[in-house]
Write a protein that holds these residues in place. Structure first.
Motif, PDB file in Angstrom:
ATOM      1  N   ILE A 303      13.473  12.377   3.533  1.00  0.00           N
ATOM      2  CA  ILE A 303      13.414  11.513   2.147  1.00  0.00           C
ATOM      3  C   ILE A 303      13.377  10.630   2.524  1.00  0.00           C
ATOM      4  CG2 ILE A 303      14.693  10.970   0.416  1.00  0.00           C
ATOM      5  CD1 ILE A 303      14.389  14.197  -0.043  1.00  0.00           C
ATOM      6  N   ARG A 304      11.907   9.738   2.271  1.00  0.00           N
ATOM      7  CA  ARG A 304      11.779   8.545   2.486  1.00  0.00           C
ATOM      8  C   ARG A 304      11.223   8.290   3.927  1.00  0.00           C
ATOM      9  NH1 ARG A 304      12.856   3.970  -0.224  1.00  0.00           N
ATOM     10  NH2 ARG A 304       9.998   3.157  -0.366  1.00  0.00           N
ATOM     11  N   TYR A 305      10.643   8.540   4.615  1.00  0.00           N
ATOM     12  CA  TYR A 305      10.827   9.200   6.169  1.00  0.00           C
ATOM     13  C   TYR A 305       9.363   8.443   6.494  1.00  0.00           C
ATOM     14  CZ  TYR A 305      10.713   9.488  11.699  1.00  0.00           C
ATOM     15  OH  TYR A 305      11.135   8.988  12.569  1.00  0.00           O
ATOM     16  N   ARG A 306      10.014   6.245   7.103  1.00  0.00           N
ATOM     17  CA  ARG A 306       9.310   5.546   7.643  1.00  0.00           C
ATOM     18  C   ARG A 306       8.707   5.955   8.810  1.00  0.00           C
ATOM     19  NH1 ARG A 306      11.492   0.044   7.562  1.00  0.00           N
ATOM     20  NH2 ARG A 306       9.617  -0.576   7.831  1.00  0.00           N
ATOM     21  N   THR A 307       7.415   6.616   8.839  1.00  0.00           N
ATOM     22  CA  THR A 307       6.639   7.100   9.924  1.00  0.00           C
ATOM     23  C   THR A 307       6.428   6.051  11.394  1.00  0.00           C
ATOM     24  OG1 THR A 307       4.277   6.532   8.624  1.00  0.00           O
ATOM     25  CG2 THR A 307       5.658   8.632   8.637  1.00  0.00           C
ATOM     26  N   ARG A 308       5.967   4.398  10.784  1.00  0.00           N
ATOM     27  CA  ARG A 308       5.854   4.251  11.905  1.00  0.00           C
ATOM     28  C   ARG A 308       4.172   3.791  12.040  1.00  0.00           C
ATOM     29  NH1 ARG A 308       9.268   0.277  11.972  1.00  0.00           N
ATOM     30  NH2 ARG A 308       8.821  -1.272  14.001  1.00  0.00           N
ATOM     31  N   ASP A 309       3.257   4.742  11.325  1.00  0.00           N
ATOM     32  CA  ASP A 309       2.198   4.524  11.152  1.00  0.00           C
ATOM     33  C   ASP A 309       1.426   3.898   9.944  1.00  0.00           C
ATOM     34  OD1 ASP A 309       1.939   6.679  13.060  1.00  0.00           O
ATOM     35  OD2 ASP A 309       2.104   7.647  12.178  1.00  0.00           O
ATOM     36  N   LEU A 310       0.690   2.674  10.480  1.00  0.00           N
ATOM     37  CA  LEU A 310      -0.373   2.017   9.544  1.00  0.00           C
ATOM     38  C   LEU A 310      -0.970   2.255   9.086  1.00  0.00           C
ATOM     39  CD1 LEU A 310      -0.161  -1.409  11.919  1.00  0.00           C
ATOM     40  CD2 LEU A 310       1.330  -0.971   9.855  1.00  0.00           C
ATOM     41  N   THR A 311      -1.220   2.723   7.709  1.00  0.00           N
ATOM     42  CA  THR A 311      -2.898   3.062   6.702  1.00  0.00           C
ATOM     43  C   THR A 311      -2.580   2.471   5.558  1.00  0.00           C
ATOM     44  OG1 THR A 311      -3.993   4.758   6.502  1.00  0.00           O
ATOM     45  CG2 THR A 311      -1.826   5.166   6.025  1.00  0.00           C
ATOM     46  N   ARG A 312      -3.626   3.224   4.875  1.00  0.00           N
ATOM     47  CA  ARG A 312      -3.386   2.653   3.148  1.00  0.00           C
ATOM     48  C   ARG A 312      -3.461   4.110   2.375  1.00  0.00           C
ATOM     49  NH1 ARG A 312      -8.964  -0.265   1.728  1.00  0.00           N
ATOM     50  NH2 ARG A 312      -9.530   0.708   2.711  1.00  0.00           N
ATOM     51  N   LEU A 313      -3.383   4.516   1.132  1.00  0.00           N
ATOM     52  CA  LEU A 313      -3.546   5.270   0.037  1.00  0.00           C
ATOM     53  C   LEU A 313      -5.172   5.430  -0.288  1.00  0.00           C
ATOM     54  CD1 LEU A 313      -0.041   6.310  -1.168  1.00  0.00           C
ATOM     55  CD2 LEU A 313      -1.877   7.375   0.666  1.00  0.00           C
ATOM     56  N   LEU A 314      -5.573   6.322  -0.267  1.00  0.00           N
ATOM     57  CA  LEU A 314      -6.733   6.257  -0.957  1.00  0.00           C
ATOM     58  C   LEU A 314      -6.982   6.989  -1.860  1.00  0.00           C
ATOM     59  CD1 LEU A 314      -8.978   5.405   2.583  1.00  0.00           C
ATOM     60  CD2 LEU A 314      -8.219   3.060   0.455  1.00  0.00           C
ATOM     61  N   PRO A 315      -7.924   7.050  -3.353  1.00  0.00           N
ATOM     62  CA  PRO A 315      -8.523   8.331  -3.820  1.00  0.00           C
ATOM     63  C   PRO A 315      -8.747   9.429  -3.230  1.00  0.00           C
ATOM     64  CG  PRO A 315      -9.004   6.187  -5.060  1.00  0.00           C
ATOM     65  CD  PRO A 315      -8.721   6.463  -3.393  1.00  0.00           C
TER      66      PRO A 315
END
Length: 433
Positions: A303-315
């Motif tokens: 549940i809600r794991y912080r991946t430490r990966d930087l990105t953004r959500l796109l359509p």
């Protein structure tokens, strides 16, 4: 390169469903996953209670942001099996991280979990352009690492012939690719560079290789790296994403027809983006830390794991499911140098833009008096191996780092073949501080 776009009739219905259909399925599965974690994992029950939340309070997908996040340390603190939501006798598979910085993070799977994993990797491979009947050469490491077996069972599920080579013995890798006529390779991008070098060492033209698709993951890599590999082999280079704590490879994948970010298989994983400092949720389109929640995991819901990966959500584009932009870096790999934040991927981008430099590099950090210093060690191509040329390229690299990133570093260009090669994940940072 051949057009390997899959027919729409080949896709799972959910891949091209409406957003309303996808979100309705996510909400139903998220309710189940929260209940499953709360009822069967004491760790989650305590965390939810301490945060004043309960699964019954989930009335919309946005309500998930009220639940506490999970960290890698949670897995270590519950080593080995206290994060399980099922009895150990129901486990069908166990994987774990390397544990080089402490106790490994252990992940368990039921038979149903392994089946979902195989389905997700098969879907990822199909999105990459691989088809049933293709010969798939797997150079990811086998064992407790999720890469080799995750790729293997996905290829099985898709109906491919699998060559389970694993890492190492690079000359043999090339020989088997050629002898068996592999059409897809699954490997880390850094090791693919070693395979490319071996092709050239054997005086083989990589453009003549049988490879049509490379599915690369387990480490961040840039679009400039994609161009190097695609131009060398005349094949498609496609990104796959995953992490052990969530499942393994196959959480998200690029589609070969667009290569514009990785579609998350949202029927099994719910993505969020948060501000790494405050933990506050960010809207789609803003860059932050990727947080993932499993929707169908039986043995070990996350549940809600912080991946430490930087990105953004796109359509979504080629699929209805949302995309994550190519991972720009990991918070764990962020270098803070005299007040400036930078990532190895930024250095890679600059190196690949300088003619005469090979895509091999290392960053060395050391204390220089009261301040930290950084040296970037790159490598010359054989065509630019002279001392004068190497000095000029080093000056260009140092100047570009200053101009584009805003910090002064020392740059060195070494002779061809002098930097270490990776047989798995590349070691980009050496910290002497």
């Amino acid at each position: 390169m051949r057009d390997l776009t899959p027919e729409r009739s080949e896709l799972d219905a959910i891949e091209i469903a409406s957003r309303d259909e996808i979100e309705a399925l996510q909400f139903k599965r998220l309710q189940w996953s929260l209940d499953h974690a709360y009822e069967n994992v004491p760790h989650y029950r305590k965390k939810f209670t301490d945060a004043g939340v309960h699964p019954s309070g989930l009335n919309s997908l946005s309500d998930l942001a009220r639940f506490p996040v999970a960290l890698k340390d949670d897995f270590r603190a519950n080593y080995p099996f206290s994060m399980l939501a099922v009895p150990k006798r129901r486990l069908a598979r166990i994987h774990a991280s390397s544990g080089t910085t402490g106790k490994p993070t252990v992940v368990g799977y039921t038979a149903a979990d392994v089946g979902v994993w195989a389905d997700c990797v098969a879907r990822s491979m199909r999105a990459s352009g691989t088809r049933p009947g293709d010969m798939v050469h797997i150079s990811y490491g086998y064992g407790l690492f999720t890469g080799g077996l995750g790729a293997h069972f996905g290829a099985d599920r898709l109906g491919c012939a699998v060559v389970p080579v694993g890492g190492g013995m690079t000359a043999r890798q090339v020989q088997l690719i050629e002898d068996f006529q592999a059409t897809t390779i699954m490997v880390t991008p850094s090791y693919m560079l070693a395979i490319l070098e071996e092709y050239r060492r054997q005086n083989r033209d990589p453009k003549d290789s049988p490879l049509q698709v490379g599915i690369f993951g387990a480490e961040p890599w840039t679009n400039s790296m994609r161009s190097v590999i695609e131009d060398a082999f005349d094949m498609h280079a496609v990104d796959i994403y995953g992490l052990s704590e969530i499942m393994g490879p196959g959480v998200a994948n690029e589609c070969v027809e667009t290569k514009d970010g990785l579609h998350i298989w949202e029927d099994h994983f719910y993505p969020e983006i948060i501000d790494p400092a405050s933990g506050e949720s960010l809207p789609d389109g803003e860059i932050g830390e990727l947080v993932l929640t499993t929707l169908t995991k039986e043995a070990q819901p996350v549940i809600r794991y912080r991946t430490r990966d930087l990105t953004r959500l796109l359509p979504g584009t080629a699929r209805s499911m949302r995309r994550i932009e190519k991972i720009s870096g990991r918070l764990d790999d962020m270098i803070i140098l005299r007040g400036v934040n930078l990532y190895p991927s930024q250095i890679e981008e600059l190196i690949l833009g300088i003619p005469g430099l090979e895509p091999h590099f290392q960053i060395e950090l050391a204390r220089e008096g009261p301040l930290d210093g950084m040296r970037v060690k790159a490598e010359a191509a054989p065509s630019a191996a002279g001392a004068e040329a190497r000095e000029a390229m080093a000056a260009s690299l140092g100047r570009l780092v200053k101009e584009r990133i805003g910090v002064s570093v020392s740059a060195e260009v070494a002779e061809p073949g002098s930097l270490p090669r990776s047989q798995g994940k590349a070691v980009r940072i050496i910290d002497h501080r």
